[in-house]
Structures are given as structure tokens and as C-alpha cells.
Design a protein around this motif. Structure first.
Motif, mmCIF file in Angstrom:
data_model
loop_
_atom_site.group_PDB
_atom_site.id
_atom_site.type_symbol
_atom_site.label_atom_id
_atom_site.label_comp_id
_atom_site.label_asym_id
_atom_site.label_seq_id
_atom_site.Cartn_x
_atom_site.Cartn_y
_atom_site.Cartn_z
ATOM 1 N N CYS A 161 0.846 -1.187 0.000
ATOM 2 C CA CYS A 161 0.000 0.000 0.000
ATOM 3 C C CYS A 161 0.888 1.246 0.000
ATOM 4 N N CYS A 164 0.064 3.258 3.807
ATOM 5 C CA CYS A 164 0.546 2.695 5.078
ATOM 6 C C CYS A 164 1.775 1.798 4.912
ATOM 7 N N CYS A 203 -4.300 -0.092 0.054
ATOM 8 C CA CYS A 203 -5.027 -1.206 0.645
ATOM 9 C C CYS A 203 -6.461 -0.724 0.884
ATOM 10 N N CYS A 206 -6.904 1.935 3.735
ATOM 11 C CA CYS A 206 -6.397 3.269 3.420
ATOM 12 C C CYS A 206 -7.266 3.922 2.349
#
Ligand SMILES: [Zn+2]
Ligand SMILES: [Zn+2]
Length: 229
Positions: A161, A164, A203, A206
């Protein structure tokens, strides 16, 4: 929207008819005290009678209507006069059609409103609520996105991701690739570009945060810092 039930040539109206029409206008449309015969120096001829005047809940372009004569979409009218018999586009009932985003926005507002109520009021309403929801037809607008932007961004993210930095949460059943969603930092609906620079592979958590979280403005403005490294 209304049904047209009559047409008259304004210049051919009898005196009695004109007196009657003007009295109706005074009563129902006080801002226009009588029938006008000219607009911007141009003579007006058409007097149309309508019934069933309804306000539509959503705005539909005339381009959403198709002509009965040749089944082609109606063009935007650039001048008054001229007319066609029209149908709504197949499957679209104009009165009941709701724009999808509008449905979501209104629902979101209703939920916030309901959350403010005390449990008793909510339970009272629940006790009398229909158990099956009303089905509505919606229209939505979308973008034909560039597949190469998605591919390039997914390759850049390399399974992690870009917000994050964690590994994608699972592999896709279809091709065993890491599951990430390509998000536009500045939304396409807000005029953002469909480019590699304006996109990130996120992801699902997020991605939801980017759209609905308190930090969405921060995420938007820090896209450059966040996507490097
Ligand atoms: Zn993430
Ligand atoms: Zn997104």
C-alpha cells in the motif's frame, strides 16, 4: 415536466379568451401580470396549455430524451420554437429516476439525523417500518479510466500500500496478484487527472480512509511525500 394538451396562436385569441387568460395569470402567476406577445423584440406566437405539471427530483438533460420519430437523442435547443415527440430513454422512468450519488448523499444525511435521535424514537420508527426496502432505479456517471495508469501504479506499488506501506491484505482469486485499489489523490469528480502522478495503489482500509476519513485533506495534500519511499 408536464403533458401538453393544447396549442393556440397568440395572435388569433378572441377578446374573451384573452381576458380570461389574463385573469388566470393574475391569479396564478402574479409576477407576470399578463400574456406577453414579445420577448427581446421578437414576436411570440405559441401559447401552450399543459396539465400535470410536476417538478422533477433530478435534473435531466434534454439529451436524455429520444425522439419518437427517429429514436435519436434530442439535441440541446439553442432557440425557442420547434418541437418533437419524445420518449424517455428505455428503462428510465424520468419521474422516479434518481442520480446515484444523490441517493447516497441523502441517505448519509438521514443516518446522521437518525443517530441524533434517542433510542425510543428510533425503536418506535423501527416497529412501524416496512421490512422490505423500496426499490429505486438510479442513474450514475462514471469515467472510462486509463488501464495503463492502473497497471503502472500497481507495478510501482509492488504489492505494498502506498499510504501505510503494508503488504496488500490478500491475493486476488482471478490472477493471484496482491489486492490493492488504485485511487486518485485528487478525485476525478473534482477535476483530478487520470495520470500516474495523481494515482496511488492503496489497501482497502487506506482507500476508505482517503475517501471518508478525517485525514482525507491531509492525505490529498501529502500525496507526494507519501508515495515516495
Ligand atoms: Zn494502506
Ligand atoms: Zn479512491
Amino acid at each position: 415536466m408536464a403533458d401538453i394538451v393544447g396549442w393556440e396562436d397568440k395572435n388569433g385569441l378572441s377578446k374573451e379568451r384573452l381576458t380570461f387568460l389574463n385573469s388566470q395569470i393574475k391569479k396564478n402567476q402574479p409576477n407576470e401580470d399578463e400574456i406577453y406577445f414579445q420577448v427581446n423584440g421578437k414576436t411570440c406566437v405559441n401559447l401552450i396549455s399543459i396539465v400535470n405539471l410536476k417538478k422533477l427530483t433530478n435534473q435531466l438533460s434534454v439529451g436524455n430524451l429520444i425522439k419518437a420519430s427517429d429514436k435519436k437523442p434530442l439535441k440541446n435547443r439553442t432557440r425557442s420554437g420547434g418541437w418533437s415527440y419524445v420518449h424517455a430513454l428505455p428503462l428510465l422512468s424520468i419521474e422516479k429516476t434518481i442520480v446515484k450519488d444523490q441517493l447516497y448523499d441523502e441517505f448519509e444525511k438521514s443516518v446522521s439525523q437518525s443517530l441524533k435521535d434517542d433510542d425510543e424514537s428510533i425503536n418506535d420508527r423501527l416497529a412501524n417500518a416496512p421490512k422490505f426496502p423500496e426499490k429505486v432505479q438510479t442513474i450514475s456517471y462514471d469515467y472510462r479510466r486509463n488501464e495503463d495508469v492502473v497497471a503502472a501504479v500497481l507495478k510501482r506499488a509492488n504489492g505494498k500500500c502506498e499510504l501505510c506501506k503494508l503488504e496488500a491484505p490478500f491475493l486476488k482469486a482471478s490472477n493471484s496478484s496482491p489486492y490493492l485499489e488504485v485511487h486518485h489523490w485528487i478525485l476525478l469528480s473534482e477535476g483530478g487527472e487520470d495520470t500516474v502522478d495523481n494515482a496511488g495503489a492503496l489497501c482497502p482500509n487506506c482507500h476508505k480512509e482517503a475517501h471518508f476519513g478525517q485525514n482525507q485533506e491531509y492525505i490529498k495534500s501529502n500525496k507526494a511525500i507519501k508515495t515516495i519511499g
